[in-house]
Design a protein around this motif. Structure first.
Motif, PDB file in Angstrom:
ATOM      1  N   GLY A 102       0.851  -1.249   0.017  1.00 54.06           N
ATOM      2  CA  GLY A 102      -0.147   0.117   0.100  1.00 54.06           C
ATOM      3  C   GLY A 102       0.993   1.201   0.143  1.00 54.06           C
ATOM      4  N   THR A 183      -5.458  -4.323   0.190  1.00 54.84           N
ATOM      5  CA  THR A 183      -4.507  -3.431  -0.297  1.00 54.84           C
ATOM      6  C   THR A 183      -5.147  -2.085  -0.766  1.00 54.84           C
ATOM      7  OG1 THR A 183      -2.800  -5.168  -0.442  1.00 54.84           O
ATOM      8  CG2 THR A 183      -2.274  -3.235  -1.281  1.00 54.84           C
ATOM      9  N   ILE A 187      -4.154   1.621   0.276  1.00 52.48           N
ATOM     10  CA  ILE A 187      -3.602   2.829  -0.568  1.00 52.48           C
ATOM     11  C   ILE A 187      -4.314   4.019  -0.391  1.00 52.48           C
ATOM     12  CG2 ILE A 187      -3.359   3.372  -3.143  1.00 52.48           C
ATOM     13  CD1 ILE A 187      -3.056   0.212  -3.464  1.00 52.48           C
TER      14      ILE A 187
END
Length: 308
Positions: A102, A183, A187
């Motif tokens: 991320g 993920t 992010i």
């Protein structure tokens, strides 16, 4: 008569002033009490059931057994402690990979490039699907005989893998699925944090001759540490509670050898397969306490990291 009217008027003004001064609290108290009741009742009833031998049906007569259910679980080396180990392994590995990936992807997406908006939308697509749908999709992809994953392996000249059907690879495959789906959330959080960072320290370090790695290590990472801590807390709790993907792909028991049986799956099986409501409730309370301990530890580490 005029004196009584004046007193009433004074009392009314005082009451209105008191209400005006505390209006925001008066408006939110009913909602807070309602939410507290919604949280307190399930936890309280679960604690109550955990102290009984309730089984078969909730309406069936039961008796209090005190802490016997807790002692039974804490002394169970066949199912409970292996499930604790799998839960910890799943959480730590999934969280570590998601934070590293991320952060790396967020740093790349921070830079302006052509098609940036399209790339961001594409990366966030896994969040749109429900965990059960994601689990079923990957179950088909990792199907040993006709699955796409083994077709690619065969094309590359590599041996076929059991993936989800092989007890030795099932848990790691589930971690891969969790990383694929969640993920993007990390992010998103880190991108929001990066967008709030001041540019002056980075520019000053650039003028002083610091390279990209030095600027990242000594400027970006320390400034972003609180955001990374928040992402770690959110994802660690979610990862510990993972149920949908495991149940959709491995079913009750986490597989024939219990290779993917985490605490959530174990509790579900005790409650809805064996109807052991007292034992299942005790297991859920132990699981809840484990989550609280992990949450407190992460909060302390985050505070220490912020001070440093």
């Amino acid at each position: 008569m005029s004196s009584l009217t004046a007193r009433r008027s004074t009392f009314g003004n005082r009451a209105l002033n008191w209400i005006d001064a505390r209006l925001k609290w008066i408006l939110i108290v009913p909602s807070v009490l309602f939410i507290a009741l919604l949280i307190a009742f399930p936890i309280g009833y679960t604690v109550f059931l955990s102290l009984t031998d309730s089984a078969g049906a909730v309406t069936r007569p039961f008796s209090f057994v005190g802490l016997d259910n807790y002692v039974t679980w804490l002394s169970d080396t066949d199912r409970f402690w292996p499930a604790v180990g799998r839960t910890a392994y799943f959480t730590i590995l999934a969280l570590g990979i998601e934070l590293i990936l991320g952060l790396a992807i967020a740093l790349l997406l921070r830079k302006t490039f052509r098609g940036q908006g399209l790339v961001r939308v594409f990366i966030l697509l896994p969040l749109v699907a429900t965990p059960v749908a994601v689990g079923m999709m990957w179950l088909l992809i990792f199907e040993p005989s006709i699955g796409f994953a083994n077709s690619v392996m065969q094309f590359l000249g590599l041996p076929r893998q059991g993936w989800l059907s092989d007890p030795s690879t099932a848990l790691n495959t589930l971690i891969f699925i969790d990383v694929w789906q969640w993920t993007p959330m990390v992010i998103l959080i880190l991108l929001a944090g990066l967008s709030t960072l001041p540019e002056e320290p980075d520019e000053a370090a650039r003028v002083d001759g610091a390279n990209a790695w030095q600027r990242f290590r000594h400027i970006t990472l320390p400034l972003l540490a609180p955001v990374i801590g928040a992402a770690a807390i959110l994802r660690s709790i979610d990862a510990m509670k993972t149920f949908d993907i495991i149940y959709a792909t491995k079913g009750i028991g986490g597989g024939s050898s219990h290779e993917a049986e985490t605490l959530n799956i174990l509790a579900y099986g005790q409650a809805f397969q064996f109807s052991q409501y007292g034992k299942a409730s005790a297991l859920l309370i132990l699981f809840f306490l484990l989550i609280v301990v992990v949450l407190l530890a992460l909060a302390i580490l985050r505070k220490k990291g912020t001070r440093v």
